[in-house]
Design a protein around this motif. Structure first.
Motif, PDB file in Angstrom:
ATOM      1  N   ARG A 259       0.853  -1.194   0.000  1.00  0.00           N
ATOM      2  CA  ARG A 259       0.000   0.000   0.000  1.00  0.00           C
ATOM      3  C   ARG A 259       0.889   1.245   0.000  1.00  0.00           C
ATOM      4  NH1 ARG A 259      -3.291   1.840   5.402  1.00  0.00           N
ATOM      5  NH2 ARG A 259      -3.812   3.984   4.757  1.00  0.00           N
ATOM      6  N   ILE A 260       0.690   2.129  -0.962  1.00  0.00           N
ATOM      7  CA  ILE A 260       1.447   3.370  -1.026  1.00  0.00           C
ATOM      8  C   ILE A 260       0.737   4.421  -0.177  1.00  0.00           C
ATOM      9  CG2 ILE A 260       2.321   5.211  -2.504  1.00  0.00           C
ATOM     10  CD1 ILE A 260       2.452   3.219  -4.797  1.00  0.00           C
TER      11      ILE A 260
ATOM     12  N   ASP B 116       9.429  11.313 -10.114  1.00  0.00           N
ATOM     13  CA  ASP B 116       9.030  12.010  -8.896  1.00  0.00           C
ATOM     14  C   ASP B 116       9.425  11.170  -7.685  1.00  0.00           C
ATOM     15  OD1 ASP B 116       7.869  13.393  -6.827  1.00  0.00           O
ATOM     16  OD2 ASP B 116       5.867  13.496  -7.723  1.00  0.00           O
ATOM     17  N   VAL B 117      10.530  11.547  -7.049  1.00  0.00           N
ATOM     18  CA  VAL B 117      11.042  10.760  -5.916  1.00  0.00           C
ATOM     19  C   VAL B 117      10.026  10.684  -4.786  1.00  0.00           C
ATOM     20  CG1 VAL B 117      12.844  10.660  -4.152  1.00  0.00           C
ATOM     21  CG2 VAL B 117      13.432  11.300  -6.488  1.00  0.00           C
ATOM     22  N   GLU B 118       9.251  11.740  -4.615  1.00  0.00           N
ATOM     23  CA  GLU B 118       8.283  11.773  -3.521  1.00  0.00           C
ATOM     24  C   GLU B 118       7.089  10.854  -3.765  1.00  0.00           C
ATOM     25  OE1 GLU B 118       8.553  13.378  -0.728  1.00  0.00           O
ATOM     26  OE2 GLU B 118      10.198  14.782  -1.069  1.00  0.00           O
ATOM     27  N   ASN B 119       6.831  10.520  -5.026  1.00  0.00           N
ATOM     28  CA  ASN B 119       5.644   9.729  -5.372  1.00  0.00           C
ATOM     29  C   ASN B 119       6.019   8.606  -6.332  1.00  0.00           C
ATOM     30  OD1 ASN B 119       3.351  11.441  -4.136  1.00  0.00           O
ATOM     31  ND2 ASN B 119       4.538  12.954  -5.289  1.00  0.00           N
ATOM     32  N   PRO B 120       6.349   7.431  -5.827  1.00  0.00           N
ATOM     33  CA  PRO B 120       6.756   6.315  -6.687  1.00  0.00           C
ATOM     34  C   PRO B 120       5.629   5.875  -7.611  1.00  0.00           C
ATOM     35  CG  PRO B 120       6.341   5.556  -4.441  1.00  0.00           C
ATOM     36  CD  PRO B 120       6.318   7.060  -4.398  1.00  0.00           C
ATOM     37  N   ASP B 121       6.005   5.514  -8.824  1.00  0.00           N
ATOM     38  CA  ASP B 121       5.040   5.006  -9.793  1.00  0.00           C
ATOM     39  C   ASP B 121       4.568   3.625  -9.355  1.00  0.00           C
ATOM     40  OD1 ASP B 121       4.573   3.197 -12.336  1.00  0.00           O
ATOM     41  OD2 ASP B 121       4.220   5.271 -12.979  1.00  0.00           O
ATOM     42  N   ALA B 122       3.268   3.474  -9.168  1.00  0.00           N
ATOM     43  CA  ALA B 122       2.722   2.232  -8.628  1.00  0.00           C
ATOM     44  C   ALA B 122       3.020   1.030  -9.512  1.00  0.00           C
ATOM     45  CB  ALA B 122       1.207   2.371  -8.427  1.00  0.00           C
ATOM     46  N   GLY B 123       2.937   1.209 -10.839  1.00  0.00           N
ATOM     47  CA  GLY B 123       3.201   0.101 -11.752  1.00  0.00           C
ATOM     48  C   GLY B 123       4.648  -0.339 -11.711  1.00  0.00           C
ATOM     49  N   LEU B 124       5.562   0.623 -11.738  1.00  0.00           N
ATOM     50  CA  LEU B 124       6.983   0.293 -11.668  1.00  0.00           C
ATOM     51  C   LEU B 124       7.316  -0.386 -10.347  1.00  0.00           C
ATOM     52  CD1 LEU B 124       8.536   3.554 -13.177  1.00  0.00           C
ATOM     53  CD2 LEU B 124       8.399   1.299 -14.271  1.00  0.00           C
ATOM     54  N   LEU B 125       6.721   0.107  -9.270  1.00  0.00           N
ATOM     55  CA  LEU B 125       6.971  -0.462  -7.947  1.00  0.00           C
ATOM     56  C   LEU B 125       6.481  -1.900  -7.871  1.00  0.00           C
ATOM     57  CD1 LEU B 125       7.821  -0.173  -4.968  1.00  0.00           C
ATOM     58  CD2 LEU B 125       5.531   0.748  -4.513  1.00  0.00           C
ATOM     59  N   GLU B 126       5.274  -2.146  -8.356  1.00  0.00           N
ATOM     60  CA  GLU B 126       4.716  -3.499  -8.299  1.00  0.00           C
ATOM     61  C   GLU B 126       5.574  -4.471  -9.103  1.00  0.00           C
ATOM     62  OE1 GLU B 126       0.500  -5.899  -9.051  1.00  0.00           O
ATOM     63  OE2 GLU B 126       0.683  -3.785  -9.612  1.00  0.00           O
ATOM     64  N   THR B 127       5.997  -4.063 -10.290  1.00  0.00           N
ATOM     65  CA  THR B 127       6.831  -4.931 -11.123  1.00  0.00           C
ATOM     66  C   THR B 127       8.161  -5.234 -10.441  1.00  0.00           C
ATOM     67  OG1 THR B 127       5.834  -4.052 -13.153  1.00  0.00           O
ATOM     68  CG2 THR B 127       7.985  -5.134 -13.357  1.00  0.00           C
ATOM     69  N   TRP B 128       8.767  -4.224  -9.856  1.00  0.00           N
ATOM     70  CA  TRP B 128      10.053  -4.404  -9.175  1.00  0.00           C
ATOM     71  C   TRP B 128       9.912  -5.328  -7.963  1.00  0.00           C
ATOM     72  CZ3 TRP B 128      12.139  -2.722  -4.365  1.00  0.00           C
ATOM     73  CH2 TRP B 128      13.530  -2.813  -4.270  1.00  0.00           C
ATOM     74  N   LEU B 129       8.859  -5.145  -7.195  1.00  0.00           N
ATOM     75  CA  LEU B 129       8.665  -5.962  -5.995  1.00  0.00           C
ATOM     76  C   LEU B 129       8.424  -7.433  -6.339  1.00  0.00           C
ATOM     77  CD1 LEU B 129       6.494  -3.641  -3.719  1.00  0.00           C
ATOM     78  CD2 LEU B 129       8.857  -4.380  -3.331  1.00  0.00           C
ATOM     79  N   GLU B 130       7.881  -7.702  -7.531  1.00  0.00           N
ATOM     80  CA  GLU B 130       7.675  -9.085  -7.943  1.00  0.00           C
ATOM     81  C   GLU B 130       8.985  -9.848  -8.020  1.00  0.00           C
ATOM     82  OE1 GLU B 130       5.603  -8.861 -11.621  1.00  0.00           O
ATOM     83  OE2 GLU B 130       3.646  -8.423 -10.708  1.00  0.00           O
ATOM     84  N   GLY B 131      10.076  -9.148  -8.249  1.00  0.00           N
ATOM     85  CA  GLY B 131      11.382  -9.786  -8.340  1.00  0.00           C
ATOM     86  C   GLY B 131      12.137  -9.840  -7.029  1.00  0.00           C
ATOM     87  N   GLN B 132      11.516  -9.359  -5.938  1.00  0.00           N
ATOM     88  CA  GLN B 132      12.171  -9.341  -4.631  1.00  0.00           C
ATOM     89  C   GLN B 132      11.678 -10.503  -3.772  1.00  0.00           C
ATOM     90  OE1 GLN B 132      14.613  -7.012  -4.320  1.00  0.00           O
ATOM     91  NE2 GLN B 132      13.987  -6.480  -6.408  1.00  0.00           N
ATOM     92  N   THR B 133      12.478 -10.884  -2.819  1.00  0.00           N
ATOM     93  CA  THR B 133      12.093 -11.981  -1.919  1.00  0.00           C
ATOM     94  C   THR B 133      11.361 -11.488  -0.683  1.00  0.00           C
ATOM     95  OG1 THR B 133      14.278 -11.889  -0.878  1.00  0.00           O
ATOM     96  CG2 THR B 133      13.988 -13.455  -2.680  1.00  0.00           C
ATOM     97  N   SER B 134      11.476 -10.203  -0.374  1.00  0.00           N
ATOM     98  CA  SER B 134      10.777  -9.630   0.777  1.00  0.00           C
ATOM     99  C   SER B 134       9.861  -8.519   0.292  1.00  0.00           C
ATOM    100  CB  SER B 134      11.777  -9.059   1.790  1.00  0.00           C
ATOM    101  OG  SER B 134      12.626 -10.077   2.284  1.00  0.00           O
ATOM    102  N   HIS B 135       8.651  -8.442   0.863  1.00  0.00           N
ATOM    103  CA  HIS B 135       7.662  -7.496   0.371  1.00  0.00           C
ATOM    104  C   HIS B 135       7.116  -6.656   1.526  1.00  0.00           C
ATOM    105  CE1 HIS B 135       7.707 -10.834  -2.601  1.00  0.00           C
ATOM    106  NE2 HIS B 135       7.727  -9.809  -3.427  1.00  0.00           N
TER     107      HIS B 135
END
Length: 293
Positions: A3-4, A265-284
């Motif tokens: 959740r952002i 915009d550093v203050e407001n991460p792009d939700a789509g980019l964030l979701e895609t990146w997190l899919e490749g991480q082991t911790s969420h």
């Protein structure tokens, strides 16, 4: 899906304690972030407890001194718990022997000199030359502004052949000092492991630093359960992974180490980019925010 949120105040009522990272969240190594300072002060004003939890390879007193020098205002925190504290405990218990070679800059000398009172009952740990050492204590490169882990390959080959263990006082791989990215002790310890050596860790994401924080909280009369603690940080493999491992909710600050991955915009991460990146991480993380505010 994480959740952002736009402000810590949106979720502050859900938690009693913050385990808040420092570098990349509260300051950049040179100056504090005013919005982050205000958020922590507001959390405390609302009755919460702020533990500044850092992978700095020095005791909490040294961290406090550094924060004062860069101008962090009073009223931001109740406790400081450092990887240096947890690593000191392990060193004094003999984790890598009693004769150790210090791999790190002289600014970290306090790790060996500013010792807690209880060590008076322990056998001494002495800094010696590499040739005499029973183990290695790594607080970072000797020159963190110019050196890389590869500069230590020859030394690590010799250490591995001798069976020396390496105590890593800071599991972080890199930090941003202003606009400059520098290597930390964790990058050296990682290389040593890749070369077949044994590295020991006591800061985030490993349990000892969290155990130490809970002991210090208990000494203050704090008894918040895991569901009432929020871990905040910009390291997905340290702050977030550590919180997840401890069963603690996590707030990932995207505007730190990973600031260039989630849009302009550093203050407001792009939700789509964030979701895609997190899919490749082991911790969420449970929560995400651009910059702590």
């Amino acid at each position: 899906m994480t959740r952002i949120i736009q402000s810590l105040s949106e979720v502050a009522r859900d938690y009693e304690v913050l385990f808040c990272d420092l570098w990349g969240c509260v300051h950049n190594g040179q100056t504090p972030y005013p919005a982050a300072v205000a958020a922590l002060q507001a959390f405390r004003a609302g009755g919460g407890t702020v533990v500044l939890m850092t992978n700095a390879p020095r005791p909490h007193s040294g961290v406090a001194g550094m924060l004062a020098r860069i101008g962090l205002p009073d009223g931001c925190h109740d406790l400081i718990v450092a990887s240096g504290d947890a690593s000191q405990e392990a060193m004094m218990m003999g984790a890598v022997g009693r004769k150790v070679w210090h791999l790190g800059p002289s600014k970290d000398d306090a790790f060996f000199e500013d010792l807690p009172d209880w060590v008076a009952d322990q056998p001494a740990v002495t800094r010696v030359s590499f040739e005499e050492a029973e183990g290695i204590v790594c607080t970072g490169p000797f020159n963190e502004m110019t050196e890389t882990p590869d500069d230590y390959r020859a030394k690590f080959l010799s250490a591995k052949a001798r069976g020396l263990k390496l105590l890593c006082a800071n599991p972080d791989l890199v930090v941003d000092y202003g606009e400059t990215r520098i290597y930390c002790a964790g990058a050296l310890a990682q290389l040593y492991e890749e070369m077949g050596g044994e590295s020991l860790y006591f800061g985030k994401p490993h349990p000892p630093i969290y155990d130490l924080a809970r002991r210090k909280l208990a000494a203050m009369g704090g008894d918040a359960g895991p569901d009432r603690i929020l871990a905040i940080g910009d390291g997905i493999n340290t702050d977030v992974a550590g919180g997840v491992g401890e069963g603690i909710d996590t707030l990932f600050i995207t505007g730190g180490l990973a600031a260039d991955l989630f849009g302009d915009d550093v203050e407001n991460p792009d939700a789509g980019l964030l979701e895609t990146w997190l899919e490749g991480q082991t911790s969420h993380p449970v929560l995400t925010m651009g910059r702590l505010r």
